[in-house]
Scaffold this active site. Structure first.
Site, PDB file in Angstrom:
ATOM      1  N   ASP A 187     -29.436  26.687   2.467  1.00  0.00           N
ATOM      2  CA  ASP A 187     -29.172  26.998   3.881  1.00  0.00           C
ATOM      3  C   ASP A 187     -28.468  28.351   3.986  1.00  0.00           C
ATOM      4  O   ASP A 187     -28.073  28.951   2.971  1.00  0.00           O
ATOM      5  CB  ASP A 187     -28.342  25.888   4.549  1.00  0.00           C
ATOM      6  CG  ASP A 187     -27.018  25.628   3.857  1.00  0.00           C
ATOM      7  OD1 ASP A 187     -26.540  26.520   3.126  1.00  0.00           O
ATOM      8  OD2 ASP A 187     -26.462  24.531   4.047  1.00  0.00           O
ATOM      9  N   GLY A 192       0.793  -1.225   0.000  1.00  0.00           N
ATOM     10  CA  GLY A 192       0.000   0.000   0.000  1.00  0.00           C
ATOM     11  C   GLY A 192       0.824   1.272   0.000  1.00  0.00           C
ATOM     12  O   GLY A 192       0.287   2.361  -0.229  1.00  0.00           O
ATOM     13  N   GLU A 193       2.114   1.157   0.255  1.00  0.00           N
ATOM     14  CA  GLU A 193       2.936   2.374   0.231  1.00  0.00           C
ATOM     15  C   GLU A 193       3.024   2.928  -1.185  1.00  0.00           C
ATOM     16  O   GLU A 193       2.840   2.208  -2.163  1.00  0.00           O
ATOM     17  CB  GLU A 193       4.346   2.066   0.758  1.00  0.00           C
ATOM     18  CG  GLU A 193       4.377   1.806   2.245  1.00  0.00           C
ATOM     19  CD  GLU A 193       5.792   1.620   2.771  1.00  0.00           C
ATOM     20  OE1 GLU A 193       6.764   1.810   2.004  1.00  0.00           O
ATOM     21  OE2 GLU A 193       5.928   1.277   3.958  1.00  0.00           O
ATOM     22  N   ARG A 241     -29.226  20.879  10.883  1.00  0.00           N
ATOM     23  CA  ARG A 241     -28.643  19.560  10.636  1.00  0.00           C
ATOM     24  C   ARG A 241     -28.686  18.739  11.920  1.00  0.00           C
ATOM     25  O   ARG A 241     -28.257  19.195  12.973  1.00  0.00           O
ATOM     26  CB  ARG A 241     -27.191  19.694  10.142  1.00  0.00           C
ATOM     27  CG  ARG A 241     -26.576  18.355   9.775  1.00  0.00           C
ATOM     28  CD  ARG A 241     -25.202  18.500   9.155  1.00  0.00           C
ATOM     29  NE  ARG A 241     -25.195  18.874   7.745  1.00  0.00           N
ATOM     30  CZ  ARG A 241     -25.521  18.061   6.746  1.00  0.00           C
ATOM     31  NH1 ARG A 241     -25.904  16.817   6.997  1.00  0.00           N
ATOM     32  NH2 ARG A 241     -25.466  18.471   5.489  1.00  0.00           N
ATOM     33  N   HIS A 296     -16.838  27.648   8.019  1.00  0.00           N
ATOM     34  CA  HIS A 296     -18.077  27.959   8.723  1.00  0.00           C
ATOM     35  C   HIS A 296     -17.803  28.969   9.827  1.00  0.00           C
ATOM     36  O   HIS A 296     -18.020  30.159   9.675  1.00  0.00           O
ATOM     37  CB  HIS A 296     -18.685  26.648   9.251  1.00  0.00           C
ATOM     38  CG  HIS A 296     -20.045  26.828   9.839  1.00  0.00           C
ATOM     39  ND1 HIS A 296     -20.688  25.850  10.544  1.00  0.00           N
ATOM     40  CD2 HIS A 296     -20.884  27.874   9.813  1.00  0.00           C
ATOM     41  CE1 HIS A 296     -21.861  26.303  10.936  1.00  0.00           C
ATOM     42  NE2 HIS A 296     -22.002  27.519  10.508  1.00  0.00           N
ATOM     43  N   LYS A 321     -31.805  25.853   7.479  1.00  0.00           N
ATOM     44  CA  LYS A 321     -31.565  24.405   7.617  1.00  0.00           C
ATOM     45  C   LYS A 321     -31.081  24.097   9.030  1.00  0.00           C
ATOM     46  O   LYS A 321     -30.283  24.850   9.596  1.00  0.00           O
ATOM     47  CB  LYS A 321     -30.503  23.962   6.613  1.00  0.00           C
ATOM     48  CG  LYS A 321     -30.152  22.480   6.686  1.00  0.00           C
ATOM     49  CD  LYS A 321     -29.196  22.062   5.579  1.00  0.00           C
ATOM     50  CE  LYS A 321     -27.751  22.290   5.926  1.00  0.00           C
ATOM     51  NZ  LYS A 321     -26.829  21.848   4.875  1.00  0.00           N
ATOM     52  N   ASP A 324     -25.540  25.668  -4.414  1.00  0.00           N
ATOM     53  CA  ASP A 324     -24.849  25.404  -3.147  1.00  0.00           C
ATOM     54  C   ASP A 324     -23.376  25.137  -3.418  1.00  0.00           C
ATOM     55  O   ASP A 324     -22.968  24.942  -4.562  1.00  0.00           O
ATOM     56  CB  ASP A 324     -25.498  24.199  -2.449  1.00  0.00           C
ATOM     57  CG  ASP A 324     -25.280  24.221  -0.929  1.00  0.00           C
ATOM     58  OD1 ASP A 324     -24.610  25.151  -0.421  1.00  0.00           O
ATOM     59  OD2 ASP A 324     -25.774  23.307  -0.255  1.00  0.00           O
TER      60      ASP A 324
HETATM   61  O1  LIG Z   1     -26.651  17.257   2.602  1.00  0.00           O
HETATM   62  P1  LIG Z   1     -25.341  16.813   2.036  1.00  0.00           P
HETATM   63  O2  LIG Z   1     -25.364  16.733   0.526  1.00  0.00           O
HETATM   64  O3  LIG Z   1     -24.828  15.542   2.659  1.00  0.00           O
HETATM   65  O4  LIG Z   1     -24.247  17.874   2.456  1.00  0.00           O
HETATM   66  C1  LIG Z   1     -24.000  19.063   1.752  1.00  0.00           C
HETATM   67  C2  LIG Z   1     -24.589  20.246   2.470  1.00  0.00           C
HETATM   68  O5  LIG Z   1     -24.078  20.344   3.806  1.00  0.00           O
HETATM   69  C3  LIG Z   1     -23.348  21.539   3.976  1.00  0.00           C
HETATM   70  O6  LIG Z   1     -22.234  21.312   4.759  1.00  0.00           O
HETATM   71  C4  LIG Z   1     -23.010  21.982   2.565  1.00  0.00           C
HETATM   72  O7  LIG Z   1     -22.799  23.370   2.475  1.00  0.00           O
HETATM   73  C5  LIG Z   1     -24.235  21.542   1.811  1.00  0.00           C
HETATM   74  O8  LIG Z   1     -25.286  22.467   2.023  1.00  0.00           O
END
Ligand SMILES: O=P(O)(O)OC[C@H]1O[C@@H](O)[C@H](O)[C@@H]1O
Length: 307
Positions: free
Chosen positions: A178, A43-44, A203, A138, A201, A227
């Site tokens: 988002d 793998g190297e 998450r 971010h 959004k 996006d």
């Molecule tokens: O929802 P998935 O496609 O997994 O992640 C991508 C999104 O999550 C965020 O970090 C990105 O900016 C984009 O909006």
């Protein structure tokens, strides 16, 4: 370019990125040279850099490596950059159209490695300059904070994506899925006087998000979701469903980084996405927009700054 003449500059690339390297060489005038890779049974990796008859590289070198599926590629960068220094390179620039490991910028749970804070300085220790496209920053505002190289330059995919979108869908409503996407959506919309809006959004996990549409009448509109990236596609799939439920005539998608696997792309189309377009930052069947002209400009800019 000042100081080091063009003949003293080369573009190093790996064979799996030859098409993108050819586009960048054509746009920048850099001399295109492949780095050879050999993988040993354990793998190297062994790399062989494209030296001249005297066993040297030009004084200025640009290495193209987009860092999607990044782990092996980080070792390639380590080997290539350290070897290049020993082969006469004075100014070494990394062009990483997709820059990995930028998303984890804090420890969300005790004990987590903050990868941005490790990988960014690692790259800065190898390269004098790093050029990338729409890095996912971010809580950190600027690229130099994440990648403290002498030069750290961000190119935006939004203007070129906007040019593509207006050709395909004149008068489209641009929507960001988002809050983070607001910067790219606003930039693209302003370039062509398009109406735009941004969803909110939340998450909950890698594959779990909740999206709310902006207060806007989308009935009968051709919507393009814009996006920085599609990964699992859940963000864009959910936004698409909501927009279609709210009466949008069509929903297409444009992203800078197509990190999306074929099954996830199929799920996006099932959710109602018409066309899915991307830049060539990550090689993907959906690539519609070449970043080479903008990357070449950035390469020239860092070359001048490093002199
Ligand atoms: O929802 P998935 O496609 O997994 O992640 C991508 C999104 O999550 C965020 O970090 C990105 O900016 C984009 O909006």
């Amino acid at each position: 370019m000042t100081g080091l003449p063009a003949a003293q500059a080369c573009l190093l690339y790996f064979d799996d990125e030859r098409p993108a390297a050819e586009r960048l060489a054509a746009a920048s005038g850099l001399d295109l040279r492949p780095v050879q890779r050999h993988r040993f049974p354990d793998g190297e990796l062994k790399l062989t850099l494209p030296v001249d008859g005297a066993g040297q590289l030009p004084a200025r070198a640009v290495l193209l490596r987009s860092l999607y599926q990044p782990n092996d590629k980080l070792v390639e960068l380590l080997l290539a950059a350290r070897a290049a220094r020993g082969l006469g390179v004075r100014h070494l620039t990394l062009v990483a159209p997709y820059l990995a490991y930028m998303r984890q910028d804090i420890a969300f749970h005790p004990g987590e490695a903050v990868s941005q804070r490790i990988v960014g300085p690692f790259l800065a220790s190898l390269f004098d300059a790093v050029v990338t496209v729409d890095p996912h920053l971010h809580r950190v505002a600027t690229l130099p904070e994440a990648v403290p190289a002498a030069q750290a330059v961000v190119v935006s995919g939004a203007p070129l994506l906007a040019d593509w979108i207006v050709q395909q869908r004149p008068g489209a409503l641009l929507v960001g899925p988002d809050g983070e996407s607001a910067q790219w959506v606003a930039q693209a919309a302003q370039r062509h006087g398009l109406q735009h809006a941004v969803c909110t959004k939340e998450r909950h996990g890698d594959r779990s998000v909740t999206i709310a549409l902006p207060p806007l009448d989308v009935r009968g509109r051709a919507v393009v979701l814009l996006d920085d990236m599609a990964s699992t596609g859940h963000t864009l799939a959910q936004a698409t469903r909501l927009l279609l439920q709210a009466g949008a005539a069509s929903v297409d998608v444009a992203v800078t980084h197509a990190l999306i696997a074929p099954d996830a792309l199929a799920a996006l189309h099932e959710a109602g996405v018409g066309c899915f377009w991307s830049t060539d930052c990550v090689a993907h069947a959906s690539n519609a927009v070449a970043m080479a002209p903008a990357l070449a400009e950035a390469v020239a800019q860092v070359a001048a700054a490093l002199e």
